[in-house]
Every structure is written in structure tokens, then in C-alpha cells.
Write a protein that holds these residues in place. Structure first.
Motif, PDB file in Angstrom:
ATOM      1  N   SER A 285       2.371  -7.560   6.382  1.00  0.00           N
ATOM      2  CA  SER A 285       0.980  -8.002   6.224  1.00  0.00           C
ATOM      3  C   SER A 285       0.869  -9.398   5.622  1.00  0.00           C
ATOM      4  O   SER A 285      -0.096 -10.119   5.892  1.00  0.00           O
ATOM      5  N   ILE A 286       1.834  -9.787   4.784  1.00  0.00           N
ATOM      6  CA  ILE A 286       1.742 -11.112   4.149  1.00  0.00           C
ATOM      7  C   ILE A 286       2.573 -12.169   4.878  1.00  0.00           C
ATOM      8  O   ILE A 286       2.671 -13.306   4.409  1.00  0.00           O
TER       9      ILE A 286
ATOM     10  N   GLN B 106      -0.459  -4.588   0.146  1.00  0.00           N
ATOM     11  CA  GLN B 106       0.296  -5.489   1.014  1.00  0.00           C
ATOM     12  C   GLN B 106       1.698  -4.972   1.327  1.00  0.00           C
ATOM     13  O   GLN B 106       2.308  -4.245   0.547  1.00  0.00           O
TER      14      GLN B 106
ATOM     15  N   TRP C  65      -5.566  -5.021  -4.086  1.00  0.00           N
ATOM     16  CA  TRP C  65      -5.201  -5.813  -2.900  1.00  0.00           C
ATOM     17  C   TRP C  65      -3.693  -6.023  -2.830  1.00  0.00           C
ATOM     18  O   TRP C  65      -3.079  -5.840  -1.778  1.00  0.00           O
ATOM     19  N   ASP C  66      -3.091  -6.422  -3.946  1.00  0.00           N
ATOM     20  CA  ASP C  66      -1.648  -6.663  -3.963  1.00  0.00           C
ATOM     21  C   ASP C  66      -0.870  -5.394  -3.619  1.00  0.00           C
ATOM     22  O   ASP C  66       0.152  -5.449  -2.929  1.00  0.00           O
TER      23      ASP C  66
END
Length: 256
Positions: free
Chosen positions: A28-29, A24, A20-21
Motif C-alpha cells: 500500500s505504501i 498500511q 492509518w499507519d
């Protein structure tokens, strides 16, 4: 801090990092940064320092995350971020780190603004630099403050209230004409004028509105609780019945 930076780098390590990390991007974050900032504000309002410490940690994570992605791009890293803000603080506090003399906090702010102007690119408008991606209420407040700095402002609060009354009349007229676009425009003008009143009174409009939101929630929950305790549902009650409870709670608030 060194441990946190290492953890973030490990999570983003190609091949065996967190899936997941690794997916990004800075874009996106972006919502996470905003969400964590608001959660930190909620913790401040609650007065719970343990919650605040946790939420500030979550907010710091977003900064570390952004810096790690940028480091991988080769644009900047966390050390650049820390160095930049350190240099800025020293530069904008010449009364501490230099030989400039100040009498009070007003002098400090004047110096801060003057130094800031020398650091920024030449601006075409006095409104340049007000962030676009902030809540509209806050942006309106900042736009008005910027305009006031160049004397584009009402002489006193009486004129602001006259403008507020004018906007109310114009909104009512738009409603009577049933013109949706006109209603949207006039409602925006009215909200902008309300923010102007707040600015003149040196009140953060977002803070004032949030206090009212909290008050509404508290009073409404009392209405819900009393009606539920009577074995009924809100949808089965009349407005007059709910208003009676609401007004009783409101009166109690006024006496408190």
C-alpha cells in the motif's frame, strides 16, 4: 536514527498506534516511496538545500516504514538493511578496504561490476536485473546499456541517426494508414531510438526531457501572463497570436 525508529514502532504499535499507519502494508505504501523519490529530485533541481534535507527525510521515512512492517512480519528489520548495505560497500570497494590497486574511476567501476556479478544469482539474460517498475524512459536507457555491454550495439552515432530516421518514416507510414496499433508500436520504436541517441551522447534522456518540460512551462506561463494582462483569455486568442509571444520568448532565450 534511534529516535526515528522508536517513533515508527510507536505509530505501528497494536492497540494504541496510529490507525492509518497500522492499516498500511508494504504494497500500500509503495506509491509513496516513488512519490517521495521524485520530490527529492525536484528539491535537488531547485538548489534549495533546506528543501532537499526535508525531502530526503521524507524518503528515509518510507525506508523506515517498510523496514518496520517487515520486522513485524519477521522477515527483516532496519538493522538488516543497514548491515546489508554496509557489507556491500566494503565488499565493492576492495581498493579502499582491501589491497586491490586501481588507476582511476574506470577501474573502480569495472571492479564494481565484476564483484556485483559474483553476488547475484546466475542470470539467464544480459537484460536480467533491469527493474520493471521504473519510468519507461529510464528502463529503455538501462536496457540499451545492458545490451551494449555484450556488444549488441551500433558501431557509431551515424548508424543510430539512420535508425532514428527509419523509425520516423515508419511512424509516418502508420499514421497515413490510420492503424492505431501500428502507430502505438512505431511511436514506441521512435522513442526507443531517441533514447539510444541520448545514450550515445552520454545524456540522461529523462533529465533532457525534464529540462524541456521546464522550458515549456516557463514559456507558456509568459504567454498566459501577457494575454491575461491584455484583458483576454487564451481560449479567445488565435494560435498565431499566441505563437507570436512564444516565438519572442524563444528568441530571447536563444540570445541569453
Amino acid at each position: 536514527m534511534a529516535r526515528l525508529l522508536k517513533i515508527m514502532a510507536r505509530l505501528r504499535r497494536p492497540g494504541d498506534g496510529c490507525p492509518w499507519d497500522l492499516e498500511q502494508t508494504i504494497e500500500s505504501i509503495k506509491p509513496n516511496l516513488i512519490e517521495e523519490a521524485y520530490e527529492a529530485l525536484d528539491a535537488m533541481e531547485s538548489g534549495n538545500r533546506a528543501d532537499l534535507a526535508e525531502e530526503l527525510g521524507d524518503l528515509l521515512l518510507q525506508i523506515i516504514f517498510q523496514a518496520q512492517i517487515a520486522a513485524e512480519e519477521g522477515t527483516f528489520n532496519f538493522a538488516d538493511v543497514a548491515q546489508g548495505i554496509s557489507d556491500k560497500l566494503v565488499r565493492r570497494h576492495p581498493h579502499i578496504f582491501g589491497d586491490v590497486k586501481v588507476r582511476d574511476s574506470k577501474d573502480v567501476l569495472r571492479n564494481w561490476d565484476a564483484i556485483k556479478k559474483t553476488e547475484k544469482k546466475v542470470r539467464k539474460s544480459a537484460l536480467d536485473g533491469v527493474p520493471k517498475h521504473v519510468p519507461p524512459l529510464h528502463r529503455a536507457y538501462q536496457l540499451q546499456r545492458r545490451a551494449a555491454r555484450v556488444n549488441f550495439d551500433w558501431p557509431d552515432i551515424a548508424d543510430v541517426f539512420k535508425k532514428l530516421d527509419e523509425e520516423v518514416r515508419e511512424l509516418k507510414a502508420a499514421v497515413q494508414r490510420k492503424q492505431r496499433q501500428g502507430i502505438i508500436e512505431e511511436l514506441g520504436d521512435l522513442l526507443f531510438s531517441v533514447v539510444n541517441v541520448a545514450r550515445f551522447m552520454k545524456v540522461d534522456p529523462a533529465y533532457a526531457l525534464e529540462r524541456t518540460n521546464a522550458k515549456f512551462v516557463r514559456r507558456f506561463e509568459v504567454v498566459e501572463k501577457e494575454i491575461t494582462a491584455s484583458g483576454r483569455k487564451l481560449k479567445d486568442c488565435t494560435l498565431a497570436e499566441m505563437d507570436a509571444i512564444w516565438n519572442r520568448v524563444r528568441a530571447a532565450d536563444k540570445r541569453a
